[in-house]
Design a protein around this motif. Structure first.
Motif, PDB file in Angstrom:
ATOM      1  N   LYS A  48       1.542   9.435  -5.679  1.00 21.31           N
ATOM      2  CA  LYS A  48       1.911  10.799  -5.282  1.00 21.31           C
ATOM      3  C   LYS A  48       2.887  11.397  -6.302  1.00 21.31           C
ATOM      4  O   LYS A  48       2.753  12.560  -6.697  1.00 21.31           O
ATOM      5  CB  LYS A  48       2.561  10.757  -3.899  1.00 21.31           C
ATOM      6  N   GLN A  49       3.859  10.594  -6.751  1.00 18.04           N
ATOM      7  CA  GLN A  49       4.830  11.088  -7.727  1.00 18.04           C
ATOM      8  C   GLN A  49       4.144  11.422  -9.052  1.00 18.04           C
ATOM      9  O   GLN A  49       4.430  12.456  -9.667  1.00 18.04           O
ATOM     10  CB  GLN A  49       5.922  10.052  -7.954  1.00 18.04           C
ATOM     11  N   LYS A  50       3.230  10.555  -9.495  1.00 13.62           N
ATOM     12  CA  LYS A  50       2.523  10.811 -10.754  1.00 13.62           C
ATOM     13  C   LYS A  50       1.671  12.070 -10.658  1.00 13.62           C
ATOM     14  O   LYS A  50       1.618  12.868 -11.607  1.00 13.62           O
ATOM     15  CB  LYS A  50       1.650   9.609 -11.124  1.00 13.62           C
ATOM     16  N   ALA A  51       1.005  12.262  -9.522  1.00 11.40           N
ATOM     17  CA  ALA A  51       0.176  13.457  -9.336  1.00 11.40           C
ATOM     18  C   ALA A  51       1.038  14.713  -9.363  1.00 11.40           C
ATOM     19  O   ALA A  51       0.658  15.733  -9.962  1.00 11.40           O
ATOM     20  CB  ALA A  51      -0.591  13.366  -8.026  1.00 11.40           C
ATOM     21  N   LYS A  52       2.219  14.647  -8.748  1.00 15.13           N
ATOM     22  CA  LYS A  52       3.117  15.800  -8.738  1.00 15.13           C
ATOM     23  C   LYS A  52       3.597  16.127 -10.149  1.00 15.13           C
ATOM     24  O   LYS A  52       3.651  17.299 -10.540  1.00 15.13           O
ATOM     25  CB  LYS A  52       4.315  15.497  -7.832  1.00 15.13           C
ATOM     26  N   GLU A  53       3.924  15.089 -10.934  1.00 21.26           N
ATOM     27  CA  GLU A  53       4.363  15.312 -12.316  1.00 21.26           C
ATOM     28  C   GLU A  53       3.244  15.942 -13.146  1.00 21.26           C
ATOM     29  O   GLU A  53       3.482  16.860 -13.940  1.00 21.26           O
ATOM     30  CB  GLU A  53       4.813  13.986 -12.939  1.00 21.26           C
ATOM     31  N   ARG A  54       2.009  15.450 -12.968  1.00 21.55           N
ATOM     32  CA  ARG A  54       0.858  16.011 -13.695  1.00 21.55           C
ATOM     33  C   ARG A  54       0.680  17.485 -13.343  1.00 21.55           C
ATOM     34  O   ARG A  54       0.459  18.327 -14.219  1.00 21.55           O
ATOM     35  CB  ARG A  54      -0.419  15.242 -13.336  1.00 21.55           C
ATOM     36  N   TYR A  55       0.787  17.796 -12.048  1.00 23.87           N
ATOM     37  CA  TYR A  55       0.597  19.173 -11.606  1.00 23.87           C
ATOM     38  C   TYR A  55       1.673  20.080 -12.192  1.00 23.87           C
ATOM     39  O   TYR A  55       1.376  21.185 -12.649  1.00 23.87           O
ATOM     40  CB  TYR A  55       0.625  19.237 -10.070  1.00 23.87           C
TER      41      TYR A  55
ATOM     42  N   ARG B 294       0.841  -1.201   0.000  1.00 26.24           N
ATOM     43  CA  ARG B 294       0.000   0.000   0.000  1.00 26.24           C
ATOM     44  C   ARG B 294       0.878   1.254   0.000  1.00 26.24           C
ATOM     45  O   ARG B 294       0.612   2.207  -0.739  1.00 26.24           O
ATOM     46  CB  ARG B 294      -0.902  -0.003   1.237  1.00 26.24           C
ATOM     47  N   ARG B 295       1.930   1.237   0.806  1.00 22.69           N
ATOM     48  CA  ARG B 295       2.806   2.411   0.863  1.00 22.69           C
ATOM     49  C   ARG B 295       3.494   2.667  -0.463  1.00 22.69           C
ATOM     50  O   ARG B 295       3.623   3.809  -0.917  1.00 22.69           O
ATOM     51  CB  ARG B 295       3.859   2.224   1.945  1.00 22.69           C
TER      52      ARG B 295
END
Length: 152
Positions: A102-109, A94-95
């Motif tokens: 989290k990394q993918k969301a940061k890259e998208r942002y 899960r971690r």
């Protein structure tokens, strides 16, 4: 003085087993052993074959007498090398999954931010536009002052 000192004796008194009851239990146990021994002797060969296949761990204490059905208890079974599938995808914890998300969301942002599509990027661009305009106005004023000073 009562047993236990000044406060009195707490707890139960000793209870002794009845000798007749002990004899009855001993006879019942011997009968079970005699009956069980006769049945075991005839099927000892088949038990030896199955015992090597089952290979159940030796049970401690009361476990051998009581069958426990605990769905949460997982028995440790070792897998053979031929049973392990190397090509199967590894399941992430899960971690690890959360970290990747989290990394993918940061890259998208960051991608949207560079394109100027996020609110923060719009606010930054507006601030930059205001600062540029202020600097241009200040530069014009300086030019006018220089020209005014030179004109004297």
């Amino acid at each position: 003085m009562p047993r236990g000192g000044k406060k009195g004796h707490k707890g139960r008194g000793k209870q002794f087993s009845n000798p007749e009851e002990i004899d009855r239990q001993m006879r019942a146990q011997k009968e079970l052993e005699e009956n069980g021994g006769a049945e075991r002797g005839s099927s000892s060969e088949s038990e030896e074959e199955t015992s090597s296949d089952d290979e159940q761990p030796k049970r401690k204490g009361v476990e051998g007498l009581i069958e426990i059905e605990n769905p949460n208890r997982v028995s440790q079974k070792s897998k053979k090398v031929v049973e392990i599938d190397v090509n199967a995808p590894k399941e992430l914890s899960r971690r690890e999954r959360e970290e990747i998300e989290k990394q993918k969301a940061k890259e998208r942002y960051m991608k949207l931010h560079l394109e100027g599509k996020t609110e923060q990027a719009r606010a930054d661009l507006a601030r930059l536009a205001i600062i540029k305009k202020q600097r241009e106005d200040a530069a014009k004023k300086r030019e006018e002052l220089r020209k005014g000073e030179l004109g004297f």
